[in-house]
Structure formats: C-alpha cells, structure tokens
Write a protein that holds these residues in place. Structure first.
Motif, PDB file in Angstrom:
ATOM      1  N   ARG A 183       0.828  -1.206   0.000  1.00 25.52           N
ATOM      2  CA  ARG A 183       0.000   0.000   0.000  1.00 25.52           C
ATOM      3  C   ARG A 183       0.870   1.267   0.000  1.00 25.52           C
ATOM      4  O   ARG A 183       0.834   2.092   0.911  1.00 25.52           O
ATOM      5  CB  ARG A 183      -0.953  -0.003   1.201  1.00 25.52           C
ATOM      6  N   PRO A 184       1.667   1.430  -1.019  1.00 28.11           N
ATOM      7  CA  PRO A 184       2.623   2.549  -1.019  1.00 28.11           C
ATOM      8  C   PRO A 184       1.974   3.887  -1.323  1.00 28.11           C
ATOM      9  O   PRO A 184       0.931   3.955  -1.972  1.00 28.11           O
ATOM     10  CB  PRO A 184       3.566   2.159  -2.161  1.00 28.11           C
ATOM     11  N   THR A 185       2.644   4.932  -0.840  1.00 28.91           N
ATOM     12  CA  THR A 185       2.233   6.284  -1.243  1.00 28.91           C
ATOM     13  C   THR A 185       3.225   6.842  -2.266  1.00 28.91           C
ATOM     14  O   THR A 185       2.954   7.821  -2.938  1.00 28.91           O
ATOM     15  CB  THR A 185       2.209   7.230  -0.028  1.00 28.91           C
ATOM     16  N   PHE A 186       4.374   6.190  -2.338  1.00 32.48           N
ATOM     17  CA  PHE A 186       5.405   6.643  -3.285  1.00 32.48           C
ATOM     18  C   PHE A 186       6.043   5.405  -3.900  1.00 32.48           C
ATOM     19  O   PHE A 186       6.618   4.575  -3.196  1.00 32.48           O
ATOM     20  CB  PHE A 186       6.459   7.467  -2.527  1.00 32.48           C
ATOM     21  N   VAL A 187       5.905   5.286  -5.204  1.00 34.41           N
ATOM     22  CA  VAL A 187       6.421   4.096  -5.889  1.00 34.41           C
ATOM     23  C   VAL A 187       7.617   4.498  -6.750  1.00 34.41           C
ATOM     24  O   VAL A 187       7.523   5.419  -7.563  1.00 34.41           O
ATOM     25  CB  VAL A 187       5.335   3.452  -6.787  1.00 34.41           C
ATOM     26  N   ILE A 188       8.724   3.800  -6.514  1.00 37.00           N
ATOM     27  CA  ILE A 188       9.906   4.019  -7.370  1.00 37.00           C
ATOM     28  C   ILE A 188      10.067   2.782  -8.245  1.00 37.00           C
ATOM     29  O   ILE A 188      10.082   1.656  -7.727  1.00 37.00           O
ATOM     30  CB  ILE A 188      11.180   4.225  -6.522  1.00 37.00           C
ATOM     31  N   ILE A 189      10.154   2.993  -9.526  1.00 37.46           N
ATOM     32  CA  ILE A 189      10.329   1.867 -10.459  1.00 37.46           C
ATOM     33  C   ILE A 189      11.694   1.997 -11.138  1.00 37.46           C
ATOM     34  O   ILE A 189      12.033   3.071 -11.638  1.00 37.46           O
ATOM     35  CB  ILE A 189       9.214   1.868 -11.537  1.00 37.46           C
ATOM     36  N   ALA A 190      12.450   0.922 -11.091  1.00 36.42           N
ATOM     37  CA  ALA A 190      13.740   0.898 -11.814  1.00 36.42           C
ATOM     38  C   ALA A 190      13.678  -0.250 -12.811  1.00 36.42           C
ATOM     39  O   ALA A 190      13.947  -1.395 -12.476  1.00 36.42           O
ATOM     40  CB  ALA A 190      14.888   0.709 -10.840  1.00 36.42           C
ATOM     41  N   LEU A 191      13.279   0.071 -14.007  1.00 35.73           N
ATOM     42  CA  LEU A 191      13.096  -0.948 -15.050  1.00 35.73           C
ATOM     43  C   LEU A 191      13.565  -0.403 -16.389  1.00 35.73           C
ATOM     44  O   LEU A 191      13.587   0.811 -16.576  1.00 35.73           O
ATOM     45  CB  LEU A 191      11.599  -1.270 -15.208  1.00 35.73           C
ATOM     46  N   GLY A 192      13.882  -1.308 -17.284  1.00 35.27           N
ATOM     47  CA  GLY A 192      14.260  -0.888 -18.639  1.00 35.27           C
ATOM     48  C   GLY A 192      15.623  -1.423 -19.044  1.00 35.27           C
ATOM     49  O   GLY A 192      15.977  -1.410 -20.227  1.00 35.27           O
ATOM     50  N   SER A 193      16.394  -1.909 -18.049  1.00 37.05           N
ATOM     51  CA  SER A 193      17.746  -2.389 -18.381  1.00 37.05           C
ATOM     52  C   SER A 193      17.708  -3.593 -19.318  1.00 37.05           C
ATOM     53  O   SER A 193      18.628  -3.803 -20.091  1.00 37.05           O
ATOM     54  CB  SER A 193      18.484  -2.780 -17.104  1.00 37.05           C
ATOM     55  N   SER A 194      16.648  -4.385 -19.204  1.00 39.13           N
ATOM     56  CA  SER A 194      16.554  -5.568 -20.074  1.00 39.13           C
ATOM     57  C   SER A 194      15.849  -5.240 -21.390  1.00 39.13           C
ATOM     58  O   SER A 194      15.496  -6.139 -22.146  1.00 39.13           O
ATOM     59  CB  SER A 194      15.787  -6.681 -19.356  1.00 39.13           C
ATOM     60  N   GLU A 195      15.596  -3.955 -21.612  1.00 40.14           N
ATOM     61  CA  GLU A 195      14.862  -3.579 -22.822  1.00 40.14           C
ATOM     62  C   GLU A 195      15.629  -2.554 -23.655  1.00 40.14           C
ATOM     63  O   GLU A 195      15.044  -1.851 -24.471  1.00 40.14           O
ATOM     64  CB  GLU A 195      13.486  -3.020 -22.427  1.00 40.14           C
ATOM     65  N   LEU A 196      16.946  -2.519 -23.429  1.00 44.96           N
ATOM     66  CA  LEU A 196      17.746  -1.533 -24.172  1.00 44.96           C
ATOM     67  C   LEU A 196      17.794  -1.856 -25.652  1.00 44.96           C
ATOM     68  O   LEU A 196      17.939  -0.979 -26.489  1.00 44.96           O
ATOM     69  CB  LEU A 196      19.173  -1.493 -23.609  1.00 44.96           C
ATOM     70  N   LYS A 197      17.700  -3.152 -25.977  1.00 45.26           N
ATOM     71  CA  LYS A 197      17.867  -3.548 -27.376  1.00 45.26           C
ATOM     72  C   LYS A 197      16.582  -4.097 -27.991  1.00 45.26           C
ATOM     73  O   LYS A 197      16.643  -4.887 -28.922  1.00 45.26           O
ATOM     74  CB  LYS A 197      18.968  -4.610 -27.476  1.00 45.26           C
ATOM     75  N   VAL A 198      15.440  -3.729 -27.429  1.00 45.05           N
ATOM     76  CA  VAL A 198      14.204  -4.301 -27.957  1.00 45.05           C
ATOM     77  C   VAL A 198      13.904  -3.732 -29.343  1.00 45.05           C
ATOM     78  O   VAL A 198      14.217  -2.588 -29.644  1.00 45.05           O
ATOM     79  CB  VAL A 198      12.998  -4.034 -27.023  1.00 45.05           C
ATOM     80  N   ARG A 199      13.335  -4.602 -30.169  1.00 47.73           N
ATOM     81  CA  ARG A 199      12.987  -4.177 -31.532  1.00 47.73           C
ATOM     82  C   ARG A 199      11.654  -3.434 -31.532  1.00 47.73           C
ATOM     83  O   ARG A 199      11.454  -2.492 -32.249  1.00 47.73           O
ATOM     84  CB  ARG A 199      12.843  -5.411 -32.425  1.00 47.73           C
ATOM     85  N   ASP A 200      10.742  -3.953 -30.670  1.00 48.80           N
ATOM     86  CA  ASP A 200       9.376  -3.429 -30.698  1.00 48.80           C
ATOM     87  C   ASP A 200       9.179  -2.416 -29.581  1.00 48.80           C
ATOM     88  O   ASP A 200       8.282  -2.551 -28.773  1.00 48.80           O
ATOM     89  CB  ASP A 200       8.389  -4.591 -30.556  1.00 48.80           C
TER      90      ASP A 200
END
Lengths: 310, 482
Positions: A183-200
């Motif tokens: 039940r957070p009031t502040f959400v930090i997301i650290a994502l995208g490292s596995s999507e640096l080379k995505v085609r789509d």
C-alpha cells in the motif's frame, strides 16, 4: 523465337500480327529473347528461390497490413514489423558513450521538460510508504535508499524481479499483488535495463501505461536504465510516456561497472541514488522529504525476490 | 529510411537473422542471377555487396578490411616474384606484422597493457578501443594466404578482385568458417553451379540455421543469461540447468550461423567448409576439437601446431606444442584471462588424453568405452564452458559452489513444470547437436527435391516461427565478439 500470328482475318488483327512478327524478327530482339529463355531454363533453381522470397515478402506484407490478426491454437500470430527494418535506431550522437572508468557525473540527467517543472510542485513533508520495484538494478540502489528512508522517517519495501521487463510486470498480476501488500504512497520503479535492445520499443508504451494505471494515485518516479550500450529507444519512450517530472534519465550518466559490465558497482549505485534524490527534491513533479542521511549502513529492508521470467 | 537502409547503425547491425538482411539478400540475388555468366561483373558485384555488408556490420572499420586486403594482396605478389630467401622472409614479416598488428591493436591492447600494469602495480584506465566485427576471422584468412604463398604451396592470385572477394565474401566474413584461399579462389574462378540440389540444400541450411539461432539459442539465453549474470534468486537446480542450457545455446548459436553461412554460400554457388560435426557426440576432447569449430582447429593445427614441431619431436615437445596451441586458441577468442584459462584447461585435457591413450590404447575401443568417453567428454566440455562464459575465475568458482551447495531435487518438479519451454528447447538443441553431418546432408537433399510449394511453405513457416518465438531483444551471434 516468339511469333505472334494473326488469329483473325480482319485488317486490324492482321496488321497487328505482322507488326509483332516484324518486331520479334529483329535480330537483336531475337537474340535477347533467346538468351532470356536460356537464362530462365538454366537458372530455374535460382528463379524458384526468388519466387519463394517474393511469395514470402508478399505474405508478410499482406499480413502486416490486415487490421485483424490471425489466431492459431488460441495464440495471435505475430506480424513482421516490416517498417522497422527501414527505421533507423538511435544515432550514436544521441546516446552518450559509457566508459567503465570515466568519473561519475551527477546532476546532468534531467530532461529539459522535467527541469521546467521544478519549483511548481510542492514538497510533501509527510512520511511516505515507499515501494521500490524493478529489476536487478535495485540491488545496488537499495542500501543508499534505506539510509534516506531511515533518516526521513519513511517506510521502505522492495521487490526485485530479476531480469524483468515492463511487459512482464504489465502482463502479470505481480504488480497488483505487491501494491496490495505494501500500500505505497510513493512508488519508485527501476526498469528498462533488459529492454535496451528491444525491436518493438513502441509496444512498451502500452505496458508502461498499464503499470501506471494499476499504481493509480500514488506518486511515481521511474529511474531509467543505466545504459551500458546504445538503446533502441526505451529511454525516449519512458520519458514520453511518463511525462514531465516523473522520469529520471540515467542513460547519460557515467558509471563504474561490476565485472559483468552491466551493473554499476555499489559505490557507483550510491552516487546514482544521490543523483536521483537530488532530482526528486529539486526538479521532479513528486518532491518528498529526502534529507541527506547522517548515518549509513541501515539494515536492509524486507525484499521480495522473484526469479527471472522464463 | 535512406539512413536505415544504407548507413551503418550500431544499434541494428545487419544480421543474417534480421529482416533487413532478408530484404538486401533478395535484391542482391536478382542481380547475382543476372550476372552469373559474366565472370568479372559477377565478381565485382560480389565484392561490392560484401564490402557493403561488412560496412553495415562494422561501420568505418571497413577501412581496416580494405587496408588488410590491399597490403596482403601486394605483399603476396612480392613474395612470389622474389627469389632471394631473405627478402621473401622480410616481406612475410611485413605481412604478419601489418595484419597481426591491426588485430593486436584492436583486440589485445587493453589486455596486455592492463596485465603489465597489474604486474608492476600501476593504475590503468582502459583505452576506448572498439573491436571491428570479424577481424579475428579475416585476419586468419589473410595470414593463411600469405603464409601459403611464402611456403610455395599456393600461386598468388593476380586479380585484386578475386583476393578482395576471398577476404570479404559476405556469408563468412563476420564469423567464419575460416576458408583457405586454395578452396575459395578456385570456387570463385568458375561460373557458379546453381542446380536444384545445391540451391535447395542451401535454402535448407539457411532455414536450419535460422531455427537454431533465432528459435533455440535465443530462447535458451533467457535462463542462461541470468544464471551467468549472478543468478541471484535462482535455485541450484536452475543454475545447473542454465549451465547446460549455455552448452546448447553456444552450439546452436554458432553452428546456426555456420549453417547459414554455408547455405548462403551454396545459394551463390560456393561450397564453404563445414564447421561442426556433431561435437557433443565426441568420445574424447581430441575428437571434440575435430568436431567443434573445425576450420579454426585446422588453422591452429596447420599454422601453429605443425610449425612448432607437432608430434614429431618427442613426447614432451608434443605436449608443450599442444599447450601452446590451445592457449593461443583460447586467446584468439578474446582478450580475457578467462579465455586463456579455458584454452589452457582444454590443452591440459588434451595432454592428459595423449598420455592415457599411449598407456592404455585399447581403452576406448569397446562400445562401452566409447559411451563412457562420450558422457565424460560432454561433462568436461560443459564444465569448461563455465569460465568461458563467466568471464572471471572468481565468478566461475562462485557459480560452481552455489550449484554444489544449493542443488536439491525438492524444487526440481516445480522448476521443470515452470520451465517447460526451456526444457523443450534444450531437448531440440541436444537432438540437433547429435545429428551427424551425413544425415543432415541427406535431409538437405530430400528438402531440395520437394515440390516448390512445399519448400515455399517451409520458408514461410520457419520465418513465422522465428517471429513467434524470437526474443524481443536484438541478439547478436555470440561469435561476433570474437
């Protein structure tokens, strides 16, 4: 030699037949057609291959252009993104070269759009229930974030899904479950490292929007991936989708890397988080109280860990 | 669109598995068929397309390729026209130093300087040097040409186009097979034979390679990549599964590339040598190296092991030669201590086998002996892939100790259930790695005799399957980095 003889006895048909015969009788043209016939006979295997390639391109193009995709065994058949073959990736000049040994630069990360909102948002002094979630990059960010949380009276929960991508979070119920638990009031997301080379890359916008929709009214800050290679547009997409003041761009920072060449070292991750905090407080649309911690080495908060998506 | 089609883009190099390559190849093939009977025009066309292909893979490093081509072509002519032994040796030294100099600069500068810095306790910041694609492969081809001319085993070509095509031939420039000049030059001089069997089997090999790389290898990478990136959160059973997964991933990745190269060669009328002969069916490490990356093994044998004396100078010297060859073979893969270690360990195993083989020659003669040999060899090869992939001895030991400590069959059922796709791909990869080359050729012939509609349907099905199962990330071939 190719002859076209008149089939009708009328004047027009006869005249046409004579003209065609005369055309074909020309020595050069005869030689040309003769060569063409020989070519078609001897190159039959090669021409068959070209025909197959032609059929393949036609089918791929045709299917790519139909609005409703076909299904096989309940699974939607993928379309070949033919237009993407001809779309350039990000230019090298747009993406900073990351050197493993270059000094760590902070404060050069926020986009102009994000910077323009600084000062507009009001600092929220209240203690927050912070939830940080994402991929393995969180391992490095967590110790320093724990120090900040302890110093400023925030509670902290962490969820690491190793090797996860935006589409994994968007297409599973895991996000809903961890949000319900923390039940957070502040959400930090650290994502995208596995999507640096995505085609789509454009498809990821839907995934990010789905994630934001599930998070609802809680404050959100997205920490962009620390590029170790040029990306195909994930940073630009996140920046665009999240809008001003909620995306911290890490791509141009310089990191010291672990031996895997991907993850920042612990020291580099600490400085990375300091840069994120400065951005949150000074420039973001979701500023909260994050005074510099006087103590370090705060015990690690409770972390839920998930195996990489199969 | 012009930029995407014609300019080098580091974010999307031209890969055999990509749509852009399919597009370029379709266009190239129209012109190739038209020019088939015009020897000079065909050769020029092949060279131009090959240079363009290399430019799309490696950008401005095409200039390094051009420099090597020009230098070694001229030097080989000088060697052939010079009678004085001393002058010939001087020209050879110049060719070796120019080709090897480029390779050493691009590939090994940071490795050697950092090793020296470590030895003397100095601080070292690596230089920012990018590695040109395929430099190890075309440098070895260029070296073999000049050395063969020097040894008077080969008459140098007087046609710069022929030599340029030998070095830059697009199906094999980026990751082999490493071809000898005597084989390829001969093929290029004659009008390409494009009969139904050759074209059909070429298409079959391209499709087989596509399945191996884009479907199996890329799928296996989904577990093996996290395992070798630390494997945090994974059970011991999953770690072990990931290690075996890597063994079949690297096989399918590299042999898939090689199949596509040989297939594209056949489509352009050239017979390239095979690079793999069911390597995991080998009953000894010696046999493994006769089946794995065959063209590199043969190159190392002919240009390092034999010149060092081979097995003609007594047992001790033979063992030393073996160790030196395998260490250099390890170093060829990259400027990392882990590659050297991998080569040294393979060298030690080869030496051990030689000694055991001399003592007990009948050990592997029986069927049971061969079976046990195959199982043991496979396990040893998989074990040695760990330092090869980990890139670090410490990480390799950590991974092995974690597998040892955390391995348990209690979670095996759940893991196998959750990773059924991975297991299926592992099974496919294993089955393909055991198919003997003769059988594969027979399948290729059957495919080439199938009706046109059946071959076209196979093409469409394979391409659509790769679209369905491909990873969303661009996955370059593993051997591109070497």
């Amino acid at each position: 030699m190719i002859h076209a003889s008149p089939k009708r006895s009328d004047e027009f048909g006869f005249a046409r037949g004579v003209a065609v015969s005369a055309w074909c009788a020309d020595r050069e043209r005869v030689a040309f057609f003769s060569r063409l016939r020989v070519k078609l006979t001897t190159e039959r295997a090669g021409i068959e291959l070209l025909a197959m390639l032609g059929a393949l391109w036609s089918l791929l193009g045709l299917y790519a252009s139909v609005a409703r995709p076909l299904s096989l065994f309940g699974r939607e058949l993928q379309k070949a993104e033919i237009a993407e073959f001809f779309r350039p990736g990000p230019r090298p000049s747009q993406v900073a070269r990351v050197s493993a040994t270059a000094p760590f630069r902070v404060g050069a990360s926020a986009s102009p759009e994000a910077a323009s909102v600084s000062g507009k948002a009001v600092l929220d002094e209240a203690p927050q229930r912070i939830l940080i979630l994402g991929d393995s990059m969180i391992e490095g960010l967590l110790p320093r974030l724990a120090d900040y949380a302890a110093e400023n009276g925030h509670s902290l929960n962490a969820v690491i899904w190793y090797g996860s991508r935006t589409i994994d979070w968007a297409n599973s119920s895991r996000l809903t479950e961890v949000l319900a638990a923390a039940r957070p009031t502040f959400v930090i997301i650290a994502l995208g490292s596995s999507e640096l080379k995505v085609r789509d890359v454009e498809k990821r916008a839907v995934a990010v929007e789905r994630m934001l929709h599930r998070i609802g009214s809680s404050k959100v800050l997205w920490i962009g991936p620390p590029n170790w290679t040029t990306d195909t547009g994930i940073n630009a997409l996140l920046e665009r989708t999240l809008g001003s003041g909620r995306f911290f761009r890490s791509a141009e920072l310089h990191f010291e890397r672990k031996r895997d060449g991907i993850h920042p070292t612990l020291g580099s991750s600490e400085r990375w988080l300091d840069a994120v905090v400065r951005y949150v407080v000074e420039e973001s649309a979701v500023p909260i109280r994050l005074a510099t911690p006087k103590k370090t080495g705060t015990p690690r908060p409770r972390v839920r860990v998930f195996s990489p998506p199969s | 669109m012009f930029h995407a089609l014609f300019c080098y883009d580091p974010a999307s190099p031209l890969l055999f598995t990509g749509g852009q390559f399919l597009c370029w190849f379709s266009l190239f093939y129209v012109g190739f068929l038209w020019l088939r009977d015009h020897a000079r025009a065909r050769l020029a066309y092949l060279v131009l397309f090959s240079w363009f292909f290399y430019y799309k893979c490696g950008g401005v490093f095409v200039l390094a390729l051009l420099a090597t081509t020009l230098a070694d072509f001229l030097i080989a002519l000088r060697i052939a026209s010079t009678q004085r032994e001393r002058a010939r040796r001087g020209w050879l030294a110049l060719a070796l130093s120019s080709s090897l100099g480029l390779l050493l600069y691009f590939k090994y500068t940071n490795f050697f300087v950092s090793s020296i810095a470590q030895l003397i306790g100095a601080k070292f910041e690596p230089f920012d040097i990018a590695l040109p694609a395929g430099i190890s492969f075309y440098t070895f081809q260029s070296l073999s040409y000049v050395i063969d001319v020097y040894r008077r085993r080969l008459e140098p070509t007087r046609d710069p186009l022929e030599y340029a095509c030998y070095l830059a031939y697009f199906p094999q420039i980026v990751a082999g097979p490493i071809v000898r000049a005597e084989e390829l030059l001969l093929e290029l001089r004659h009008p390409p034979r494009l009969d139904a069997e050759r074209v059909g089997s070429g298409l079959y090999l391209v499709l087989l390679g596509l399945v191996k790389k884009a479907v199996i290898a890329d799928y296996l990478a989904r577990l093996s990549d996290p395992v070798f990136a630390g494997g945090v959160g994974l059970s011991g059973f999953e770690l072990l599964l990931g290690v075996y997964g890597y063994a079949f991933q690297i096989y399918c990745d590299f042999s898939g590339y090689s199949d596509m190269a040989v297939g594209l060669g056949r489509l352009t009328g050239v017979e390239l040598p095979e690079n793999f002969r069911a390597p995991y069916a080998a009953a000894s490490i010696t046999e493994f190296w006769r089946r794995w990356h065959v063209t590199l093994s043969a190159w190392l044998r002919d240009y390092i092991y034999v010149p060092l004396g081979g097995n003609r100078r007594g047992r001790t010297r033979t063992l030393v030669n073996l160790m030196a060859t395998m260490t250099l073979g390890g170093l060829w893969h990259g400027a990392r201590a882990s590659f050297v270690l991998w080569g040294v360990l393979h060298g030690l195993l080869l030496c051990g086998e030689k000694l055991v083989g001399e003592r007990w020659p009948a050990l592997r003669a029986s069927k049971l002996g061969r079976l046990l040999g195959t199982i043991t060899t496979f396990q040893l090869v998989v074990l040695l892939w760990i330092p090869f992939r980990s890139g670090d001895l410490g990480q390799s030991v950590l991974l092995l100790s974690r597998i040892w400590r955390e391995f348990g069959l209690s979670s095996a059922g759940a893991v196998l259930g959750a990773r059924s796709g991975f297991l299926a791909m592992l099974g496919f990869g294993a089955a393909l790695s055991l198919v003997p080359p003769g059988l594969s050729e027979r399948w290729a012939r059957v495919f080439s005799r199938a009706p046109l509609w059946a071959r076209a349907a196979a093409l469409v099905v394979v391409v659509q399957t790769t679209l369905e199962l491909r990873s969303s990330e661009l996955q370059p071939f593993i051997y591109f980095q070497f």
